[in-house]
Design an enzyme around this catalytic site. Structure first.
Site, PDB file in Angstrom:
ATOM      1  N   GLU A 164       1.039  -1.109   0.093  1.00 63.62           N
ATOM      2  CA  GLU A 164      -0.111   0.103   0.083  1.00 63.62           C
ATOM      3  C   GLU A 164       1.024   1.303  -0.011  1.00 63.62           C
ATOM      4  O   GLU A 164       2.012   1.215   0.544  1.00 63.62           O
ATOM      5  CB  GLU A 164      -0.933   0.025   1.226  1.00 63.62           C
ATOM      6  CG  GLU A 164      -2.055  -0.603   0.976  1.00 63.62           C
ATOM      7  CD  GLU A 164      -2.339  -2.080   1.138  1.00 63.62           C
ATOM      8  OE1 GLU A 164      -3.288  -2.414   0.928  1.00 63.62           O
ATOM      9  OE2 GLU A 164      -1.609  -2.578   2.004  1.00 63.62           O
ATOM     10  N   THR A 165       0.274   2.389  -0.584  1.00 58.57           N
ATOM     11  CA  THR A 165       0.796   3.476  -0.562  1.00 58.57           C
ATOM     12  C   THR A 165      -0.390   4.348  -0.012  1.00 58.57           C
ATOM     13  O   THR A 165      -1.565   4.399  -0.473  1.00 58.57           O
ATOM     14  CB  THR A 165       1.294   4.055  -1.868  1.00 58.57           C
ATOM     15  OG1 THR A 165       2.290   3.482  -2.355  1.00 58.57           O
ATOM     16  CG2 THR A 165       1.635   5.648  -1.649  1.00 58.57           C
TER      17      THR A 165
END
Length: 270
Positions: free
Chosen positions: A45-46
């Protein structure tokens, strides 16, 4: 200048736990830009976070391919980055406004960060035969979890910690089911006080095996609390990187407790 942090979450040791990118923005750009940045970072994830509005910072999370409704490790990483950078007073409670999971919060407790997140509903349900076969057939319990990382994720309790650790993922077969997969079991007796182990697989969201999945522990806590007879549990996610997640079930909320360490900082020029 768009500031960027890469933080390993649910660990105090670099190159373990779950890495997340944290991008500090002034306003929301086009979603396509957010997706491109997330694909460029190529992490589970970002997180993208804005300045505070009405008492909370807007926060969104993307895998390399899709936006997800909840991400624990990238929220923990975001809080760590905001405190470490001096953008927020060190340890001051933080509130984040999310699109799909309401308000989530972070606070510091000694060397740990404590997240307050929504609990997932985990009613028992019989999984389809192809999902059972994928898990090797030895399933002791199961629940269907909606909106974990995609529309459907099966939480499957296996017969032992050894079975969870021995599982070999087949991304193509899992993609064919249209599901994500959380495997779990009661931990084998031993030092460290771990209560439950897990592993998580979300190829439909661009994640083969997720190293340490905070959101999954928002389902593991309500699943295991009645089975083990207590609301406070220590989980270990037995991925190759590995990480510890302390859980406390509080009604329809789950507190997750973990540590984080910054691996690098930089700026985006794209």
């Amino acid at each position: 200048m768009t500031r960027l942090f890469q933080v390993d979450a649910f660990t105090a040791t670099p190159f373990s736990g779950n890495p997340a990118a944290v991008v500090l923005l002034e306003r929301w750009p086009e979603d396509e830009w957010l997706r491109r940045v997330s694909a460029e970072m190529n992490l589970a994830e970002t997180a993208f976070v804005l300045p505070e509005r009405d008492g909370a910072r807007p926060l969104r999370w993307f895998t390399p391919t899709v936006e997800v409704p909840l991400c624990g490790h990238a929220t923990l990483a975001t809080a760590h980055a905001l405190w470490e950078s001096g953008l927020e007073p060190d340890g001051a409670p933080l509130a984040f406004a999310t699109r799909h999971s309401g308000q989530v919060t972070a606070r510091r407790d000694g060397t740990h960060i404590v997240l307050d997140l929504p609990a997932y509903a985990v009613a028992d349900k019989q999984p389809p035969d192809d999902v059972v076969a994928l898990a090797g057939g030895a399933v002791r319990g199961a629940a269907l979890v909606d909106d974990l990382a995609g529309d459907r994720t099966w939480l499957l309790e296996l017969e032992s910690e050894a079975a969870v650790r021995a599982f070999r993922a087949d991304d193509a077969a899992l993609l064919a089911t249209g599901c994500g997969l959380v495997l779990t079991a009661a931990a084998a007796p031993g030092p460290g006080g771990v209560d439950v182990v897990s592993r998580c697989f979300f190829p439909g969201a661009g994640i083969s095996e997720d190293p340490v999945t905070g959101a999954a522990h928002c389902a593991l806590a309500p699943y295991w609390a009645p089975r083990l007879g207590r609301d406070e549990l220590l989980g270990y996610q037995a991925s190759p990187r590995g990480g510890f997640v302390r859980m406390r079930l509080a009604g329809d909320r789950v507190e997750l407790r973990g540590q984080a360490v910054t691996v690098f900082t930089g700026e985006l020029r794209g």
